[in-house]
Structures are given as C-alpha cells and as structure tokens.
Design a protein around this motif. Structure first.
Motif, PDB file in Angstrom:
ATOM      1  N   ALA A   1     -20.061 -26.292  -2.182  1.00  0.00           N
ATOM      2  CA  ALA A   1     -21.522 -26.335  -2.645  1.00  0.00           C
ATOM      3  C   ALA A   1     -21.743 -26.304  -4.056  1.00  0.00           C
ATOM      4  CB  ALA A   1     -21.986 -24.891  -2.047  1.00  0.00           C
ATOM      5  N   ILE A   2     -23.033 -26.356  -4.587  1.00  0.00           N
ATOM      6  CA  ILE A   2     -23.389 -26.192  -6.085  1.00  0.00           C
ATOM      7  C   ILE A   2     -24.371 -24.954  -6.032  1.00  0.00           C
ATOM      8  CG2 ILE A   2     -24.359 -27.363  -8.008  1.00  0.00           C
ATOM      9  CD1 ILE A   2     -21.898 -28.680  -7.090  1.00  0.00           C
ATOM     10  N   VAL A   3     -24.182 -24.049  -6.815  1.00  0.00           N
ATOM     11  CA  VAL A   3     -24.899 -22.879  -6.912  1.00  0.00           C
ATOM     12  C   VAL A   3     -25.330 -22.738  -8.421  1.00  0.00           C
ATOM     13  CG1 VAL A   3     -23.810 -21.773  -4.878  1.00  0.00           C
ATOM     14  CG2 VAL A   3     -22.937 -21.253  -7.189  1.00  0.00           C
ATOM     15  N   GLN A   4     -26.339 -21.944  -8.549  1.00  0.00           N
ATOM     16  CA  GLN A   4     -26.785 -21.665 -10.079  1.00  0.00           C
ATOM     17  C   GLN A   4     -27.350 -20.302 -10.174  1.00  0.00           C
ATOM     18  OE1 GLN A   4     -30.682 -23.314 -11.200  1.00  0.00           O
ATOM     19  NE2 GLN A   4     -29.754 -23.976 -12.925  1.00  0.00           N
ATOM     20  N   VAL A   5     -26.904 -19.615 -11.215  1.00  0.00           N
ATOM     21  CA  VAL A   5     -26.832 -18.271 -11.539  1.00  0.00           C
ATOM     22  C   VAL A   5     -28.515 -17.891 -11.927  1.00  0.00           C
ATOM     23  CG1 VAL A   5     -26.573 -16.228 -12.947  1.00  0.00           C
ATOM     24  CG2 VAL A   5     -24.776 -17.858 -12.636  1.00  0.00           C
ATOM     25  N   SER A   6     -28.978 -16.851 -10.861  1.00  0.00           N
ATOM     26  CA  SER A   6     -30.344 -16.830 -10.939  1.00  0.00           C
ATOM     27  C   SER A   6     -30.971 -15.438 -11.410  1.00  0.00           C
ATOM     28  CB  SER A   6     -30.972 -17.116  -9.686  1.00  0.00           C
ATOM     29  OG  SER A   6     -30.418 -16.043  -8.812  1.00  0.00           O
ATOM     30  N   GLN A   7     -30.242 -14.618 -11.529  1.00  0.00           N
ATOM     31  CA  GLN A   7     -30.747 -13.293 -11.931  1.00  0.00           C
ATOM     32  C   GLN A   7     -29.450 -12.064 -11.656  1.00  0.00           C
ATOM     33  OE1 GLN A   7     -33.744 -12.694  -8.941  1.00  0.00           O
ATOM     34  NE2 GLN A   7     -32.718 -10.702  -8.474  1.00  0.00           N
ATOM     35  N   PRO A   8     -29.606 -10.955 -12.510  1.00  0.00           N
ATOM     36  CA  PRO A   8     -28.787  -9.839 -12.250  1.00  0.00           C
ATOM     37  C   PRO A   8     -28.930  -9.230 -10.860  1.00  0.00           C
ATOM     38  CG  PRO A   8     -29.813  -9.604 -14.285  1.00  0.00           C
ATOM     39  CD  PRO A   8     -30.425 -10.577 -13.573  1.00  0.00           C
ATOM     40  N   ARG A   9     -28.042  -8.363 -10.346  1.00  0.00           N
ATOM     41  CA  ARG A   9     -28.451  -7.565  -9.013  1.00  0.00           C
ATOM     42  C   ARG A   9     -28.961  -6.225  -9.524  1.00  0.00           C
ATOM     43  NH1 ARG A   9     -24.771  -4.540  -5.612  1.00  0.00           N
ATOM     44  NH2 ARG A   9     -25.768  -3.690  -3.965  1.00  0.00           N
TER      45      ARG A   9
ATOM     46  N   GLU B   1     -26.965  -9.563 -20.980  1.00  0.00           N
ATOM     47  CA  GLU B   1     -28.071  -9.295 -21.874  1.00  0.00           C
ATOM     48  C   GLU B   1     -29.597  -9.018 -21.399  1.00  0.00           C
ATOM     49  OE1 GLU B   1     -29.814 -11.822 -25.911  1.00  0.00           O
ATOM     50  OE2 GLU B   1     -27.737 -12.161 -25.036  1.00  0.00           O
ATOM     51  N   ILE B   2     -29.687  -9.669 -20.149  1.00  0.00           N
ATOM     52  CA  ILE B   2     -30.950  -9.131 -19.278  1.00  0.00           C
ATOM     53  C   ILE B   2     -31.055  -7.864 -19.317  1.00  0.00           C
ATOM     54  CG2 ILE B   2     -31.971  -9.405 -17.049  1.00  0.00           C
ATOM     55  CD1 ILE B   2     -31.913 -12.109 -18.446  1.00  0.00           C
ATOM     56  N   TRP B   3     -29.982  -7.004 -19.046  1.00  0.00           N
ATOM     57  CA  TRP B   3     -30.092  -5.414 -18.976  1.00  0.00           C
ATOM     58  C   TRP B   3     -30.586  -4.916 -20.441  1.00  0.00           C
ATOM     59  CZ3 TRP B   3     -31.063  -3.456 -14.808  1.00  0.00           C
ATOM     60  CH2 TRP B   3     -30.820  -3.804 -13.685  1.00  0.00           C
ATOM     61  N   GLN B   4     -30.168  -5.446 -21.272  1.00  0.00           N
ATOM     62  CA  GLN B   4     -30.660  -4.917 -22.664  1.00  0.00           C
ATOM     63  C   GLN B   4     -32.103  -5.025 -22.773  1.00  0.00           C
ATOM     64  OE1 GLN B   4     -27.483  -7.338 -24.980  1.00  0.00           O
ATOM     65  NE2 GLN B   4     -28.155  -5.967 -26.467  1.00  0.00           N
ATOM     66  N   ILE B   5     -32.675  -6.311 -22.383  1.00  0.00           N
ATOM     67  CA  ILE B   5     -34.106  -6.410 -22.301  1.00  0.00           C
ATOM     68  C   ILE B   5     -34.720  -5.625 -21.432  1.00  0.00           C
ATOM     69  CG2 ILE B   5     -35.908  -8.083 -21.868  1.00  0.00           C
ATOM     70  CD1 ILE B   5     -33.659 -10.290 -22.614  1.00  0.00           C
TER      71      ILE B   5
ATOM     72  N   GLN C   1     -38.687 -15.726 -25.775  1.00  0.00           N
ATOM     73  CA  GLN C   1     -39.763 -16.203 -25.050  1.00  0.00           C
ATOM     74  C   GLN C   1     -39.749 -16.523 -23.608  1.00  0.00           C
ATOM     75  OE1 GLN C   1     -42.100 -18.429 -27.750  1.00  0.00           O
ATOM     76  NE2 GLN C   1     -43.059 -16.502 -28.654  1.00  0.00           N
ATOM     77  N   VAL C   2     -38.452 -17.454 -23.753  1.00  0.00           N
ATOM     78  CA  VAL C   2     -38.198 -18.285 -22.382  1.00  0.00           C
ATOM     79  C   VAL C   2     -36.585 -18.207 -22.182  1.00  0.00           C
ATOM     80  CG1 VAL C   2     -38.162 -20.480 -21.048  1.00  0.00           C
ATOM     81  CG2 VAL C   2     -40.111 -20.065 -22.768  1.00  0.00           C
ATOM     82  N   ILE C   3     -36.336 -17.468 -20.845  1.00  0.00           N
ATOM     83  CA  ILE C   3     -35.089 -17.292 -20.405  1.00  0.00           C
ATOM     84  C   ILE C   3     -34.562 -18.366 -19.451  1.00  0.00           C
ATOM     85  CG2 ILE C   3     -33.221 -15.931 -19.387  1.00  0.00           C
ATOM     86  CD1 ILE C   3     -34.839 -13.402 -20.639  1.00  0.00           C
ATOM     87  N   PRO C   4     -34.065 -19.620 -19.978  1.00  0.00           N
ATOM     88  CA  PRO C   4     -33.798 -20.542 -18.863  1.00  0.00           C
ATOM     89  C   PRO C   4     -33.205 -20.171 -17.581  1.00  0.00           C
ATOM     90  CG  PRO C   4     -33.182 -21.433 -21.001  1.00  0.00           C
ATOM     91  CD  PRO C   4     -33.502 -19.765 -21.123  1.00  0.00           C
ATOM     92  N   GLY C   5     -33.657 -20.565 -16.381  1.00  0.00           N
ATOM     93  CA  GLY C   5     -33.193 -20.306 -15.229  1.00  0.00           C
ATOM     94  C   GLY C   5     -33.371 -18.923 -14.494  1.00  0.00           C
ATOM     95  N   LEU C   6     -33.942 -18.141 -15.375  1.00  0.00           N
ATOM     96  CA  LEU C   6     -33.933 -16.793 -14.556  1.00  0.00           C
ATOM     97  C   LEU C   6     -35.309 -16.878 -13.583  1.00  0.00           C
ATOM     98  CD1 LEU C   6     -33.473 -13.819 -15.108  1.00  0.00           C
ATOM     99  CD2 LEU C   6     -35.294 -13.762 -16.592  1.00  0.00           C
ATOM    100  N   SER C   7     -34.715 -16.075 -12.464  1.00  0.00           N
ATOM    101  CA  SER C   7     -36.027 -15.886 -11.229  1.00  0.00           C
ATOM    102  C   SER C   7     -37.319 -15.443 -12.033  1.00  0.00           C
ATOM    103  CB  SER C   7     -35.224 -14.987 -10.207  1.00  0.00           C
ATOM    104  OG  SER C   7     -34.296 -15.378  -9.758  1.00  0.00           O
TER     105      SER C   7
END
Length: 210
Positions: A114-122, A179-183, A198-204
């Motif tokens: 399969a092909i998957v993409q990282v979308s967000q932290p848990r 780094e999402i958690w720092q934000i 301003q923009v985080i590519p790929g984030l849910s």
C-alpha cells in the motif's frame, strides 16, 4: 531527500473491549497478529476503531508508534515498566528506526504493498491514562512529543509482518511530527515562544492552526 526503509516488526489488531469505571467501549487493547491484512481506505482489515471522533476515519486510518519511545516511559515510571511494551499504546504497527523527530507530516511511504501518507500526530485521550493506570501518561506524551502518528491511505494494498516501510516522498517545507506538539503547546502556554508556519503541508484539517 534520503531514502529510508525500516521493517514492520509488529502488526496489532484491536477487538471490541471496554475500559474505565463506566465500561466505555474501546479498541485500544490490541493483540499481535501473525497474519497478512488488507489495508483499506479506513485502515487494517479486522481492526476495530470504536470512537470515530478521535480514532479512525480516512485521516486516522493506521496508527504507527515507534518502539523506541517505550524506553522513556520505562525510565520515567519504572514501577510500570513491564506495561510499556510494543502494542500497548494502541498502535497498529511498530517499528524501530523512525521517530517523531525524523518523520514529517505529509511524508509518503510504501507500507507493504500500500501507499500511505502521514496525516497528523495521535492526540492522547483519557483512555491511555486509564489503560496504564497512571494519570500522567497523556501529558508526558504531549510534553515529550512522542505521540506517534496516523496515516491516510493513498493506495490500498496488503501488509504482512516483516514487510518494509519505505519513504517515497517528502513534501517541500514539511515539518517533523514532533514539531506539531511545539505549536500545540505554545497555543495554551503563552510563556512558550514559537511561531507556527503559515501552512503545514499534508496536515489533517482537524489539526490546522489558525
């Protein structure tokens, strides 16, 4: 971008169970699977995701937790060290060699076929604390930025134990999962100085920062 490939050391599948004093339905209790599983647009075939508000759906189809992180919990809470083993965080897949500091939001991987993409932290909920019997687990996960991450499924396929997880592509201007958690933490603690991109590519969408 440097090519990176690791082995899937464990596949974990959850069945319907209950947790807490009110016997709340949950799928956080997962068992090691020795079989092959179809990866659909909603995750691994056979895995149950009960509370769709916080788990499951296209943006949270598969949960990946690095095995390396368990050592930190064992050191911080030695009286619970036997509880901190791969699979116990409720993850679907376990690996060694990739952590939240190395994996970026929007990274695309080949997982099995399969092909998957990282979308967000848990984002850890009360069930994590309840499962380990300690009220500090969720806060430790967030403060140390060791939450693991979810995948969205771009192409369906099959996954078997020992299959590879291979990095295929990284988005321009992407940032590490950690780094999402720092934000996130800076939004609630004004003493923390952090300027979010301003923009985080790929984030849910549910994690978009305004």
């Amino acid at each position: 971008m440097q090519s990176r490939s690791v082995s899937v050391d464990g596949i974990y599948i959850g069945q319907l169970n209950t947790i807490g004093p009110d016997n709340t339905p949950t799928g956080i209790f997962k068992t090691l699977s020795e079989g092959s599983h179809e990866i659909t647009g909603l995750g691994l075939n056979g895995d149950i995701q009960v509370d769709k508000r916080v788990h499951g759906g296209p943006e949270k189809a598969i949960y990946h937790y690095p095995a390396e992180h368990y050592a930190l919990f064992q050191q911080a809470l030695p009286h619970l060290s036997d509880s901190f083993v791969p699979g116990s965080m409720g993850e679907n897949i376990s690996t060694c060699g990739l952590t939240d500091n190395e994996v970026h939001i929007g990274d695309t991987f080949r997982l099995g076929t399969a092909i998957v993409q990282v979308s967000q932290p848990r984002r850890p909920c009360w069930k994590v604390n309840q499962k380990y019997g300690n009220a500090h687990i969720a806060s430790l996960i967030m403060s140390e930025a060791i939450s693991g991450w979810y995948y969205r499924v771009l192409e369906t396929g099959q996954l078997s134990p020992g299959d590879s997880l291979e990095l295929l592509d990284r988005m321009e201007n992407s940032i590490p999962v950690a780094e999402i958690w720092q934000i996130f933490m800076a939004r609630f603690d004004k003493s923390l100085s952090y300027t979010a991109p301003q923009v985080i590519p790929g984030l849910s969408e549910e994690w978009r920062f305004e």
